[in-house]
Scaffold this motif. Structure first.
Motif, mmCIF file in Angstrom:
data_model
loop_
_atom_site.group_PDB
_atom_site.id
_atom_site.type_symbol
_atom_site.label_atom_id
_atom_site.label_comp_id
_atom_site.label_asym_id
_atom_site.label_seq_id
_atom_site.Cartn_x
_atom_site.Cartn_y
_atom_site.Cartn_z
ATOM 1 N N THR A 244 -12.208 1.600 4.402
ATOM 2 C CA THR A 244 -11.841 1.928 3.019
ATOM 3 C C THR A 244 -10.419 2.450 2.945
ATOM 4 O OG1 THR A 244 -14.134 2.435 2.444
ATOM 5 C CG2 THR A 244 -12.421 3.370 1.029
ATOM 6 N N SER B 29 -6.018 11.406 -7.713
ATOM 7 C CA SER B 29 -6.308 10.047 -8.186
ATOM 8 C C SER B 29 -6.554 9.101 -7.013
ATOM 9 C CB SER B 29 -5.192 9.523 -9.092
ATOM 10 O OG SER B 29 -3.965 9.481 -8.403
ATOM 11 N N ASP B 30 -5.843 9.279 -5.920
ATOM 12 C CA ASP B 30 -6.073 8.452 -4.726
ATOM 13 C C ASP B 30 -7.390 8.834 -4.048
ATOM 14 O OD1 ASP B 30 -3.680 7.022 -5.037
ATOM 15 O OD2 ASP B 30 -2.541 8.547 -3.950
ATOM 16 N N ILE C 197 -10.049 9.911 -5.550
ATOM 17 C CA ILE C 197 -11.107 9.308 -6.367
ATOM 18 C C ILE C 197 -11.283 7.844 -5.996
ATOM 19 C CG2 ILE C 197 -11.732 8.638 -8.720
ATOM 20 C CD1 ILE C 197 -10.478 11.359 -9.622
ATOM 21 N N ILE C 198 -10.192 7.140 -5.786
ATOM 22 C CA ILE C 198 -10.274 5.729 -5.394
ATOM 23 C C ILE C 198 -11.009 5.577 -4.074
ATOM 24 C CG2 ILE C 198 -8.911 3.750 -4.571
ATOM 25 C CD1 ILE C 198 -6.771 4.597 -6.684
ATOM 26 N N PHE C 199 -10.605 6.330 -3.042
ATOM 27 C CA PHE C 199 -11.250 6.109 -1.752
ATOM 28 C C PHE C 199 -12.671 6.643 -1.712
ATOM 29 C CE2 PHE C 199 -9.087 10.025 0.140
ATOM 30 C CZ PHE C 199 -10.211 10.651 0.672
ATOM 31 N N LYS D 68 0.838 -1.196 0.000
ATOM 32 C CA LYS D 68 0.000 0.000 0.000
ATOM 33 C C LYS D 68 0.873 1.248 0.000
ATOM 34 C CE LYS D 68 -3.287 -2.345 2.947
ATOM 35 N NZ LYS D 68 -3.854 -2.347 4.285
ATOM 36 N N HIS E 299 -6.810 0.383 1.278
ATOM 37 C CA HIS E 299 -6.106 0.858 0.088
ATOM 38 C C HIS E 299 -4.818 1.614 0.363
ATOM 39 C CE1 HIS E 299 -9.330 -0.150 -2.736
ATOM 40 N NE2 HIS E 299 -10.146 0.162 -1.755
ATOM 41 N N TYR F 143 -14.852 14.576 -4.315
ATOM 42 C CA TYR F 143 -13.466 14.655 -4.783
ATOM 43 C C TYR F 143 -12.907 16.044 -4.479
ATOM 44 C CZ TYR F 143 -15.139 10.882 -7.951
ATOM 45 O OH TYR F 143 -15.711 9.761 -8.498
ATOM 46 N N ASN G 72 -14.845 6.782 -4.288
ATOM 47 C CA ASN G 72 -15.693 5.834 -5.018
ATOM 48 C C ASN G 72 -15.917 4.553 -4.222
ATOM 49 O OD1 ASN G 72 -15.873 7.630 -7.136
ATOM 50 N ND2 ASN G 72 -14.460 6.518 -8.462
ATOM 51 N N THR G 73 -14.872 4.026 -3.646
ATOM 52 C CA THR G 73 -14.978 2.790 -2.867
ATOM 53 C C THR G 73 -15.850 3.002 -1.639
ATOM 54 O OG1 THR G 73 -12.766 2.141 -3.623
ATOM 55 C CG2 THR G 73 -13.668 0.977 -1.712
#
Length: 128
Positions: free
Chosen positions: A88, A9-10, A12-14, A2, A92, A47, A16-17
């Motif tokens: 979450t 970009s990170d 957006i990942i967290f 990790k 990640h 975001y 969305n998840t």
């Protein structure tokens, strides 16, 4: 391995998840799904929110508390929100910014809950 949260970009990942978990959660999902029919504009706003909160990037406009105040939420909902959020992040990321992100989420949850407990908002009351 990790990595730490390093930018948009990170985020957006967290985001969305996390919100996928929220939508499917048996406790808080129905509350949020009842007021959000199209999740993408909310995700886009989150975001911007987290990018501003974590990295000082301008662009977020809004009053998150006013949006949440009329909802039927209480302590157990904030506990679940934080559980899903922290899970979450931990799934990640790891590092200083990941820890800071969880800390800020905890502070926001505590502030929202305290404000809600000290005022009686409802669907017919606008709190700004």
């Amino acid at each position: 391995m990790k990595t730490d949260i390093q930018g948009l970009s990170d985020i957006i990942i967290f985001v969305n998840t996390f919100y996928s978990k929220v939508q499917n959660d048996d406790l808080i999902g129905p509350i949020f799904n009842s007021v959000i029919s199209d999740w993408q504009p909310h995700l886009d706003k989150m975001y911007l929110f987290w990018n501003a909160a974590l990295f000082g990037v301008p662009g977020f406009k809004g009053n998150p508390f006013a949006k949440h105040a009329p909802l039927p939420i209480e302590g157990k909902h904030f506990e679940r929100w934080l559980l899903l959020f922290n899970d979450t992040i931990d799934s990640h990321f790891e590092g200083e910014m990941a820890t800071e992100t969880k800390k800020r989420a905890g502070l926001m949850a505590a502030m929202f809950l305290t404000k809600l407990e000290n005022m009686k908002g409802g669907p017919d009351k606008v709190i700004v």
